[in-house]
Design an enzyme around this catalytic site. Structure first.
Site, PDB file in Angstrom:
ATOM      1  N   HIS A 230      26.410 -16.210  20.245  1.00  0.00           N
ATOM      2  CA  HIS A 230      25.597 -16.066  19.145  1.00  0.00           C
ATOM      3  C   HIS A 230      24.392 -15.024  19.651  1.00  0.00           C
ATOM      4  O   HIS A 230      24.034 -15.150  20.822  1.00  0.00           O
ATOM      5  CB  HIS A 230      24.722 -17.278  18.771  1.00  0.00           C
ATOM      6  CG  HIS A 230      24.105 -17.524  17.628  1.00  0.00           C
ATOM      7  ND1 HIS A 230      22.830 -16.780  17.578  1.00  0.00           N
ATOM      8  CD2 HIS A 230      24.401 -17.867  16.529  1.00  0.00           C
ATOM      9  CE1 HIS A 230      22.421 -17.182  16.331  1.00  0.00           C
ATOM     10  NE2 HIS A 230      23.043 -17.919  15.659  1.00  0.00           N
TER      11      HIS A 230
ATOM     12  N   ASP B   1      23.993 -23.094  25.774  1.00  0.00           N
ATOM     13  CA  ASP B   1      23.732 -22.815  24.471  1.00  0.00           C
ATOM     14  C   ASP B   1      24.545 -23.927  23.839  1.00  0.00           C
ATOM     15  O   ASP B   1      25.621 -24.162  23.300  1.00  0.00           O
ATOM     16  CB  ASP B   1      24.159 -21.460  23.794  1.00  0.00           C
ATOM     17  CG  ASP B   1      23.774 -21.684  22.389  1.00  0.00           C
ATOM     18  OD1 ASP B   1      23.485 -22.584  21.645  1.00  0.00           O
ATOM     19  OD2 ASP B   1      24.153 -20.357  21.672  1.00  0.00           O
TER      20      ASP B   1
ATOM     21  N   GLN C  60      25.866 -25.622  18.820  1.00  0.00           N
ATOM     22  CA  GLN C  60      27.047 -26.319  18.281  1.00  0.00           C
ATOM     23  C   GLN C  60      27.620 -27.482  18.893  1.00  0.00           C
ATOM     24  O   GLN C  60      28.811 -27.900  18.475  1.00  0.00           O
ATOM     25  CB  GLN C  60      28.064 -25.324  17.932  1.00  0.00           C
ATOM     26  CG  GLN C  60      27.377 -23.976  16.914  1.00  0.00           C
ATOM     27  CD  GLN C  60      26.907 -24.451  15.637  1.00  0.00           C
ATOM     28  OE1 GLN C  60      27.626 -25.521  15.085  1.00  0.00           O
ATOM     29  NE2 GLN C  60      26.252 -23.747  15.014  1.00  0.00           N
TER      30      GLN C  60
ATOM     31  N   CYS D  11      25.774 -14.069  12.870  1.00  0.00           N
ATOM     32  CA  CYS D  11      24.748 -13.667  14.453  1.00  0.00           C
ATOM     33  C   CYS D  11      25.744 -13.438  15.642  1.00  0.00           C
ATOM     34  O   CYS D  11      25.334 -13.831  16.504  1.00  0.00           O
ATOM     35  CB  CYS D  11      23.754 -14.817  14.337  1.00  0.00           C
ATOM     36  SG  CYS D  11      22.535 -15.011  13.124  1.00  0.00           S
TER      37      CYS D  11
HETATM   38  N1  PLP Z   1      23.402 -20.677  19.302  1.00  0.00           N
HETATM   39  C1  PLP Z   1      24.344 -20.898  18.393  1.00  0.00           C
HETATM   40  C2  PLP Z   1      25.856 -21.109  18.969  1.00  0.00           C
HETATM   41  C3  PLP Z   1      24.142 -21.132  16.934  1.00  0.00           C
HETATM   42  O1  PLP Z   1      25.264 -21.489  16.086  1.00  0.00           O
HETATM   43  C4  PLP Z   1      23.048 -20.972  16.573  1.00  0.00           C
HETATM   44  C5  PLP Z   1      22.517 -20.942  15.178  1.00  0.00           C
HETATM   45  O2  PLP Z   1      23.521 -20.917  14.176  1.00  0.00           O
HETATM   46  C6  PLP Z   1      22.117 -20.571  17.409  1.00  0.00           C
HETATM   47  C7  PLP Z   1      22.069 -20.453  18.824  1.00  0.00           C
HETATM   48  C8  PLP Z   1      20.477 -20.373  17.023  1.00  0.00           C
HETATM   49  O3  PLP Z   1      19.862 -21.618  16.470  1.00  0.00           O
HETATM   50  P1  PLP Z   1      18.742 -21.708  15.694  1.00  0.00           P
HETATM   51  O4  PLP Z   1      18.635 -20.693  14.769  1.00  0.00           O
HETATM   52  O5  PLP Z   1      18.530 -23.066  15.477  1.00  0.00           O
HETATM   53  O6  PLP Z   1      17.653 -21.283  16.650  1.00  0.00           O
END
Ligand code: PLP
Length: 425
Positions: A138, A215, A218, A381
């Site tokens: 992401h 990260d 998910q 993203c």
């Molecule tokens: N990383 C992953 C794999 C995500 O799916 C997301 C959000 O969709 C994020 C990071 C970013 O999360 P946030 O927008 O809650 O900071």
């Protein structure tokens, strides 16, 4: 305030397999109709819905407790402080952190990764050091590291994956070397649903003296995540994707690493002593929580993780995998539909991306919206991943504990309707 899971169904009722139809009753938003049809919410990878216990906890906090924490000597402030710190203990238990102070409240995954890139990265990454990532990340787990690499003259390297996003562990092992300082990797892809072999990646990273930051945006909502068993150094995740409020998230870090780091935000609450020209820092976790935190959000997240534990993370995981596999199978069987990511029986969760030939994902999403079905369409993203897949965008259905196979069947009917409407089948 009370942070009980009042209103949640008793744990005994929630043994695997979970009863999604019963659980739905805990989520007030799911009772509504959208465009004259019962709402089918399949956009959980973007954000999850909230059970009544979490909504009640937020209201109850503002009605009975609201005060600034950690600095008051009055009743409400002490009560708020206790509830806030209790939420930290609950989250620490949820991820099996060794100490509650290894759990730092942030605004979310993005905020946590940015804090890490500044607070750990600026101290520990030097010119020509290497940061290993994948093309699946992401943007939140890519752009902060790009910025760090630029600041420090370091190099980003990308661990190859196949088209389903599966990491080749041998290649990864071969990329690790004395220059590798950090491996920053997703746990579960928000596009492909693929689950990364994080425990094995951590073991290999540590063999080479590298740190691994995962990260967990998910994974934490959908599967048991035990930071000690995985032996990851850092883990970030967002409350809003796991039945909790928006604006709250977690940066977990091993105590020794957090202790050695400089703060990321400077100001009130994070200091020990302030002189005119310099200051010293408070102990963990306060060092990383400068300013007034999201008190209600943290308390709400504490209630959310209690709720998820009552349902059972093993049951939630099994449900996500079962529905994810079902969706992969039924969508793949449709003419003109391609599913991205692992096969139904592969290492995958409940995120299912697909493309419908000759149809833009936005058109698919719009037709589905007309049926009361909420999915996501776009690049999610993850623009580099879209390029790797050779698409501009995908449609994405993502499930949570309240979704049913019936709803996946309705999704399939909706996709079929889109194809007929646009005359592509
Ligand atoms: N990383 C992953 C794999 C995500 O799916 C997301 C959000 O969709 C994020 C990071 C970013 O999360 P946030 O927008 O809650 O900071």
């Amino acid at each position: 305030m009370s942070t009980s899971t009042r209103g949640a169904v008793a744990p005994a009722d929630r043994a695997a397999p979970l009863d999604a139809v019963a659980l739905r009753r805990d989520f007030p938003i799911l009772t509504q109709e959208v465009r004259g049809k019962p709402l089918i919410y399949l956009d959980n990878a973007a954000t999850s819905q909230k059970p009544r216990v979490v909504i009640d906890a937020l209201r109850e906090y503002y009605e009975t407790t609201n005060a600034n924490i950690h600095r008051g000597i009055h009743y409400l402030s002490e009560k708020g402080t206790a509830a806030y710190e209790d939420a930290r203990v609950r989250v620490a238990r949820f991820i099996n952190a060794a100490q509650p102070h290894e759990v730092i409240f942030t605004r979310g995954t993005t905020d946590g990764i940015n804090m890490l890139a500044r607070a750990w990265g600026d101290e520990n990454i030097a010119a020509d050091d290497e940061i290993l990532l994948t093309e699946v990340e992401h943007h939140s787990n890519l752009v902060p590291w790009q910025a760090l690499a630029k600041r420090r003259g370091a190099r980003l390297r990308f661990i190859p994956t196949d088209d389903a996003g599966v990491i080749d562990l041998d290649t990864y092992g071969g990329m690790l070397g004395p220059q590798t300082k950090l491996v920053a990797v997703h746990h579960v892809s928000n596009v492909l649903g693929v689950i990364a072999p994080v425990a094995e990646m951590a073991r290999l990273a540590h063999e080479h003296g590298a740190v691994i930051a995962v990260d967990g945006a998910q994974s934490a909502p959908h599967m048991p995540v035990d930071v000690q068993a995985l032996d990851v150094d850092f883990l970030t995740f967002s409350g809003h994707k796991m039945a909790g409020p928006t604006g709250i998230g977690i940066l977990y870090g091993k105590e020794a690493l957090l202790d050695a780091m400089e703060p990321a935000h400077f100001g009130g609450s994070m200091i020990r002593m302030v002189e005119l020209e310099s200051s010293t820092w408070a102990d963990l976790p306060d060092k990383f929580e400068g300013g007034t935190p999201n008190i209600a959000g943290a308390i709400g997240l504490g209630v959310a993780v209690d709720y998820l534990e009552h349902v059972g993370m093993d049951a939630i995981n099994a449900h996500a995998r079962q529905l994810g596999s079902y969706a992969v199978n039924v969508l793949s069987d449709m003419p003109g539909v391609s599913v991205h990511g692992p096969e139904a029986d592969g290492e995958r969760g409940g995120v299912v991306s697909f493309t419908v030939h000759d149809l833009h994902p936005h058109d698919v999403g719009t037709v589905l919206d007309g049926e009361g079905i909420a999915i996501r369409a776009g690049h999610h993203c993850a623009q580099p991943l879209m390029r790797k897949l050779g698409v501009h965008a995908t449609a994405r259905a993502s499930v949570y504990l309240y979704n049913t196979t019936d709803e996946i069947d309705r999704l399939v009917e909706g996709v079929d309707k889109a194809q007929r409407f646009f005359g592509t089948i």
